[in-house]
Scaffold this active site. Structure first.
Site: not given
Length: 359
Positions: A21, A169-171, A272
């Protein structure tokens, strides 16, 4: 109206492709995309059927996904796809980004390319880099950098907001990503992520001393009903999407643990959320409360130590370490391993010294 309006969170299967996300929205800011008022003669009708007849090119499946994400509201309250519309109902669809046609602007941004051929590129993404343009991040993204790198490549088009992306992948997560350079490669790689035949492992620093040396976390993940900026694990399997994460302890460091995590699925924020669910939130994960001191002592010296660690690692402690897939043209198994970034290495070393000093 345009079906593009519903592409805010992808389909369930595309969540496999867009792993974990991307965080590109300005926190808490919602935008009304559609608004309808049911007339006084409206007979009871499922809201997904009601909306599919009113929004051009919107499939029922897309509308159901929007409802599952909590984005369809009736009289200000989120509803499920089976809600029956009643006379006078005010129906809105809200999302955390405004409608906008995104043009990819090539930008000369350095990329850490670990492999490239005529079919694909593998990059080691730095923490802090957004993968693709979205609200609040129209420039400076990985896609902008790729557009520059491939500006003479005919397949990369400026009107495609996700050219070549088959996962993300996330920031604030670092690590490996594969990008397709041809339509055939994108289709082939995308199918591998969809069928879960790729291999992905992550290294994570989590709060607490994880009890078991290895384990598996299972639990449906979906958007939180209390905070739509967060994902959560649902005990009721009728909500959210199935998700499986395997973990293995690499090193115990007193009040934190270094883990290797292997994904079976790729839900938004999966690692997470799953680790938080078992009581081991990622170190310095602001979104899920890991930026607080969750384990340890009350001594001022310890609190300062943790703050110093946060300063060194100003993001969630998560790195996409390995990536394995089948080459779309040759069929050869491609395997990549990226070193931990400097910020995670430094924090691990600090915890080693702290733990050694307590023995």
């Amino acid at each position: 109206m345009n079906e593009e309006h519903f592409d805010y969170d992808e389909t369930d299967e595309l969540e496999e492709i867009i792993d974990a996300g991307e965080e590109t929205n300005k926190p808490g800011q919602l935008y009304e995309h559609y608004r309808f008022v049911a007339d006084s003669g409206q007979s009871p009708l499922r809201i997904d059927k009601f909306l599919v007849n009113r929004i051009e090119n919107a499939s029922r499946n897309k509308i159901q996904e929007a409802a599952n994400a909590g984005s369809i509201l009736v009289n200000g309250n989120p509803v499920k796809a089976n809600y029956k519309v009643k006379p006078g109902d005010i129906i809105t669809i809200e999302m955390t980004w405004p409608p906008r046609e995104i043009e990819i602007i090539p930008e000369d941004i350095p990329l850490n390319i670990v492999y490239e051929d005529e079919h694909l590129i593998v990059v080691n993404k730095a923490p802090g880099m957004v993968v693709h343009p979205g609200f609040g991040n129209y420039t400076g993204t990985l896609v902008n950098a790729l557009a520059w790198h491939l500006k003479d490549h005919p397949w990369f088009q400026s009107n495609d907001p996700r050219p070549g992306l088959v996962h993300r992948i996330d920031k604030d997560t670092s690590g490996l990503l594969v990008i397709a350079k041809t339509e055939n490669a994108k289709t082939h790689l995308g199918r591998q992520f969809f069928n879960k035949t790729t291999g992905r492992t992550y290294h994570a620093i989590v709060w607490g001393n994880v009890k078991n040396d290895e384990g598996t976390i299972e639990g449906n993940i979906g958007r939180s009903l209390r905070d739509r900026k967060q994902m959560t694990v649902f005990s009721d399997n009728s909500q959210g999407k199935p998700a499986v994460t395997h973990y293995r302890v690499l090193e115990r460091l007193g009040y934190v643990t270094l883990l290797e995590c292997k994904l079976e699925t790729g839900r938004t924020h999966q690692i997470r959320v799953h680790l938080k669910h078992i009581g081991h939130t990622l170190f310095n994960d602001e979104r899920y409360g890991g930026d607080q001191i969750l384990k340890g002592t009350t001594f001022t010296k310890y609190k300062q130590f943790v703050k110093n660690c946060f300063a060194i690692l100003p993001r969630q402690a998560l790195h996409a370490k390995t990536l394995t897939f089948e080459h779309p043209a040759t069929g050869k198994t491609m395997a990549f391993d990226s070193p931990l970034p400097d910020d995670m290495i430094r924090v691990i070393e600090k915890w080693r010294h702290y733990t050694a000093g307590r023995e």
